[in-house]
Design an enzyme around this catalytic site. Structure first.
Site: not given
Ligand code: GAR
Length: 194
Positions: A15, A67, A109, A111, A138, A147
């Site tokens: 992404n 954290r 973000n 998701h 989303s 989320d």
């Molecule tokens: C993506 O599918 C994103 O939507 C998800 O992780 C993947 C990252 O892929 N994010 C989550 O699950 C966040 N809770 P990428 O590193 O190839 O973009």
């Protein structure tokens, strides 16, 4: 004035690549100034360097359970790069309320579910197990609840009878790659600093 965008990743960053490609197009209201990972192992870091974008690692493991210090270090790095807008793109750390409050209305973000369904992990398997005929992704504004923030836009795909979670994830990811650049582009165009 161009908005300074940071992309936060934990993994492969597909992404992120799409966001960087789109911001490279003339006339985009955002400029990528930083790709930041919470782990040095994220293969997306090398891809970001390939685009000539500055990278940084704030390794959460170095902070143990502290954290607050991890997030203070994130903020220090973001401030150093003069970041206006954060895009979480496969960033797999939960961010605390104080950090999120500091970026309210300025942190997006993506998701991999049709929120409000399936917050958290294993979204594709949960959609299959529920017998859903639609799955998707989303883009939302980040609020302290996981989320849960206002949804900016979504894209859906048909769930097929023989889909595995991996099959579905692959088809949803294709939609993520179209959705996130489009939403970020519109968000930057309409952004009013406060
Ligand atoms: C993506 O599918 C994103 O939507 C998800 O992780 C993947 C990252 O892929 N994010 C989550 O699950 C966040 N809770 P990428 O590193 O190839 O973009």
């Amino acid at each position: 004035m161009s908005l300074r965008v940071a992309i936060l990743i934990s993994g492969g960053g597909s992404n992120m690549v799409r966001l960087l490609e789109d911001m490279a197009e003339p006339g985009h209201a955002g400029t990528p100034v930083l790709v930041l990972s919470n782990t040095p192992e994220a293969s997306g870091l090398a891809k970001a360097k390939g685009f000539g974008v500055a990278t940084a690692v704030v390794d959460h493991k170095e902070f143990g359970k502290d954290r607050a210090s991890f997030e203070a270090a994130l903020n220090e790095t973001l401030k150093k790069h003069g970041v206006d807008i954060i895009c979480l793109a496969g960033f797999m750390r939960i961010l605390g309320a104080e950090f999120v409050a500091g970026w309210q209305g300025r942190m997006l973000n993506i998701h991999p579910s049709l929120l409000p369904k399936y917050k958290g992990l294993n979204t594709h398997q949960r959609a299959i197990d529920a017998g859903d005929d639609q799955a998707g992704c989303s883009v939302h504004l980040v609020t302290p609840e996981l989320d849960d923030g206002p949804i900016l836009d979504q894209a859906s795909v048909q769930v097929r009878g023989d889909d595995t979670a991996d099959d579905l994830a692959a088809r949803v990811l294709i939609e993520e790659h179209k959705l996130y650049p489009r939403v970020l582009r519109e968000f930057c165009e309409n952004f009013v600093p406060h």
